[in-house]
Design a protein around this motif. Structure first.
Motif, mmCIF file in Angstrom:
data_model
loop_
_atom_site.group_PDB
_atom_site.id
_atom_site.type_symbol
_atom_site.label_atom_id
_atom_site.label_comp_id
_atom_site.label_asym_id
_atom_site.label_seq_id
_atom_site.Cartn_x
_atom_site.Cartn_y
_atom_site.Cartn_z
ATOM 1 N N ASP A 22 1.039 9.065 5.658
ATOM 2 C CA ASP A 22 -0.299 9.457 5.232
ATOM 3 C C ASP A 22 -0.248 10.316 3.971
ATOM 4 O O ASP A 22 -1.023 10.122 3.041
ATOM 5 C CB ASP A 22 -1.037 10.213 6.341
ATOM 6 N N THR A 27 0.141 4.299 3.941
ATOM 7 C CA THR A 27 -0.575 3.766 5.098
ATOM 8 C C THR A 27 -0.698 2.256 4.932
ATOM 9 O O THR A 27 -0.732 1.747 3.805
ATOM 10 C CB THR A 27 -1.976 4.397 5.223
ATOM 11 N N PRO A 28 -0.762 1.521 6.026
ATOM 12 C CA PRO A 28 -0.873 0.061 5.915
ATOM 13 C C PRO A 28 -2.083 -0.383 5.082
ATOM 14 O O PRO A 28 -1.976 -1.319 4.290
ATOM 15 C CB PRO A 28 -1.015 -0.398 7.370
ATOM 16 N N GLN A 29 -3.195 0.293 5.215
ATOM 17 C CA GLN A 29 -4.394 -0.084 4.467
ATOM 18 C C GLN A 29 -4.184 0.100 2.963
ATOM 19 O O GLN A 29 -4.576 -0.750 2.161
ATOM 20 C CB GLN A 29 -5.610 0.737 4.926
ATOM 21 N N ARG A 30 -3.572 1.218 2.597
ATOM 22 C CA ARG A 30 -3.346 1.490 1.180
ATOM 23 C C ARG A 30 -2.341 0.496 0.600
ATOM 24 O O ARG A 30 -2.520 -0.010 -0.504
ATOM 25 C CB ARG A 30 -2.834 2.909 0.982
ATOM 26 N N GLN A 32 -1.763 -2.542 1.623
ATOM 27 C CA GLN A 32 -2.411 -3.848 1.515
ATOM 28 C C GLN A 32 -3.305 -3.915 0.277
ATOM 29 O O GLN A 32 -3.304 -4.913 -0.446
ATOM 30 C CB GLN A 32 -3.220 -4.147 2.770
ATOM 31 N N ALA A 33 -4.060 -2.848 0.028
ATOM 32 C CA ALA A 33 -4.939 -2.815 -1.144
ATOM 33 C C ALA A 33 -4.111 -2.843 -2.431
ATOM 34 O O ALA A 33 -4.432 -3.567 -3.381
ATOM 35 C CB ALA A 33 -5.832 -1.578 -1.107
ATOM 36 N N LYS A 36 -2.647 -6.306 -2.975
ATOM 37 C CA LYS A 36 -3.649 -7.246 -3.482
ATOM 38 C C LYS A 36 -3.877 -7.049 -4.979
ATOM 39 O O LYS A 36 -3.964 -8.018 -5.735
ATOM 40 C CB LYS A 36 -4.966 -7.071 -2.724
#
Length: 140
Positions: A22, A27-30, A32-33, A36
């Motif tokens: 964190d 983080t997985p979300q960050r 992934q973004a 992309k």
């Protein structure tokens, strides 16, 4: 803070890893973004925006490589660069002879952006009385 202490007491090292991720943007979300934006960047529509977009993309690519610990393959970089540059430049890049690497394609794109900048007329402010620079009447 109390929640962090409780989490650590319940899961120990897993909790510390989550806290570390964190704090360091892993983080997985960050990720992934970021992935992309690196793998499928938005296409630049004009040559005017190319240099800044390329610098921003390379910064994100280095950030992605640091975060994942994995350098991108040359072919992946080349594919992403082709997605980033304007359509007209991508078509011209396709017509270049020989095998294309990311570095060669990047140099070509930068040369084209510089040529575009150099070919533009210099904008000067012209006053209503047609003197360059505005009202600059000076007696010498």
């Amino acid at each position: 803070m109390k929640g962090l202490v409780e989490e650590f007491e319940l899961r120990g090292p897993h909790a510390w890893k989550r806290i570390y991720d964190d704090l360091h943007g892993k983080t997985p979300q960050r990720l992934q973004a970021l992935s992309k934006r690196v793998m499928t960047p938005s296409r630049v529509s004009t040559m005017r925006d190319l240099t800044a977009a390329l610098e921003r993309w390379e910064k994100e690519m280095r950030e992605y490589e640091r975060a994942t610990g994995t350098p991108l393959a040359d072919l992946t970089k080349l594919s992403s660069l082709r997605q980033l540059i304007p359509d007209s430049l991508e078509k011209a890049l396709s017509m270049q002879p020989g095998s294309m690497t990311y570095l060669k394609a990047k140099e070509y794109a930068q040369e084209q952006a510089a040529a575009w900048r150099d070919s533009r007329p210099i904008q000067t402010k012209v006053a209503k009385d047609n003197t360059p620079g505005g009202n600059a009447n000076m007696d010498l």
